[in-house]
Motif scaffolding. Sequence first.
Motif, PDB file in Angstrom:
ATOM      1  N   GLU A  81       0.955  -1.137   0.079  1.00 24.20           N
ATOM      2  CA  GLU A  81      -0.068  -0.052  -0.017  1.00 24.20           C
ATOM      3  C   GLU A  81       0.989   1.310  -0.065  1.00 24.20           C
ATOM      4  O   GLU A  81       0.738   2.221  -0.719  1.00 24.20           O
ATOM      5  N   TYR A  86      -2.370   2.026  -3.540  1.00 25.96           N
ATOM      6  CA  TYR A  86      -3.576   1.303  -3.562  1.00 25.96           C
ATOM      7  C   TYR A  86      -4.235   0.996  -2.069  1.00 25.96           C
ATOM      8  O   TYR A  86      -3.007   0.548  -1.312  1.00 25.96           O
ATOM      9  N   ILE A  88      -5.590  -2.239  -0.657  1.00 26.82           N
ATOM     10  CA  ILE A  88      -6.094  -3.394  -1.062  1.00 26.82           C
ATOM     11  C   ILE A  88      -7.027  -4.134  -0.159  1.00 26.82           C
ATOM     12  O   ILE A  88      -7.390  -4.867  -0.338  1.00 26.82           O
ATOM     13  N   ASN A 162      -9.441  -7.398  -1.259  1.00 25.49           N
ATOM     14  CA  ASN A 162      -9.955  -7.187  -2.540  1.00 25.49           C
ATOM     15  C   ASN A 162      -9.005  -7.743  -3.401  1.00 25.49           C
ATOM     16  O   ASN A 162      -7.931  -7.142  -3.726  1.00 25.49           O
ATOM     17  N   ARG A 165      -7.885  -5.142  -6.086  1.00 27.51           N
ATOM     18  CA  ARG A 165      -6.912  -4.203  -5.663  1.00 27.51           C
ATOM     19  C   ARG A 165      -5.707  -4.739  -5.445  1.00 27.51           C
ATOM     20  O   ARG A 165      -4.459  -4.070  -5.729  1.00 27.51           O
TER      21      ARG A 165
END
Length: 373
Positions: A81, A86, A88, A162, A165
């Motif tokens: 991250e 992102y 996630i 996710n 992601r």
Amino acid sequence: MQTADVLVIGGGITGSSTALGLMRKGAGKVVILDEQLKSQRLSRGNFGLTWFMCKGAGYPGYSLWCRKAAVAWPEYAEILEDASGYNIELDWTGGAVHAFGQEELDGFARSVETIREGCSSKGIDYPVEVLDRQQFAELMPKMTLGEDVAGGMYTKEQGHVNPLRLLGAVRSCFQKLGGVYHGADGAREIIPQSNGTVLVKTTTETYECRKLVIAAGHGSSRLTAALGEKLNIYPQRGQLMVSARCERKLDIPLLAVRQTQDGTYLLGLSTENTALDSGVTAEAMKSQAANAVRIFPELANLNWVRGWGAIRVMTPDGGPIYSKIPGHENISVLALHSGVSLAPLHTEVIAPWILGETTDNQVSEFSNGRFHA
């Protein structure tokens, strides 16, 4: 002709997380080729669990491998991250498996003890509890259990993400480090050269590389067969269902049911032998829905909006395959289920193993050759 130090065939979570590790290890120019065939898009169709519980009953080595991955997941997610930007959507809130009836709950207890003993012999813990109905219900105070639920298994050291992601974050990190990603370009032929390099012919190009990684899901079988290696995998379809968004009430994912951060519920506990047919069937959806409603009756009142299928990559013993092609030590093949759960190890352990730098001796026990005995 294009060149690469390492060429990775397959840009799903397994191929991409391994390619990220190769870039972190300074492997030079690393190129991912990703054909994105519909039947091979498991990384976009899976349930998103970061899971070790239940895995490897009767196979302590696989239990240990999955436990190592779970231990690594929180830090792995944080690094991804920070580097990619992102979210996630990792919920590290634990994970549970329901039991219908006391007999199934007693079976869970025996299984947990067996796996715990196997992990203990390898010097690693197996923090899984078997809970009665009241204890199980207390994990999910906003939900009401169905009358058939006798309890279940629970560990606080796993969770869910996710998967879309996650895939985006891994690829972003890979490319930010200088990795090259080519979508819609599949490998057609692999030609080892006498000078130790490998030629890979694709739909549009020819590549020459020093090392080759085959991580193309079920597409890998054709590629390894041409090199004289039968890859011991078979397809298994899983179907998923998703609801409309609603109030967030289920903080802990179950093996059969989870709720995402945006409020949608996912159902995903089906297995079918349908070759490479990734379609959906009313029969499987009815079965999954009935199972979910037995766990949480209120799910019957939700608006279920979509279903889809994906093809798992399964091996005869359930464990992954990390293997060198006999006679071609610069060609590695990765074939497995649980690409999300095992992603940290693919970045941190499998990438160095490909480069001949690994210090984790357990990798050798997952050779494709174990099925040739």
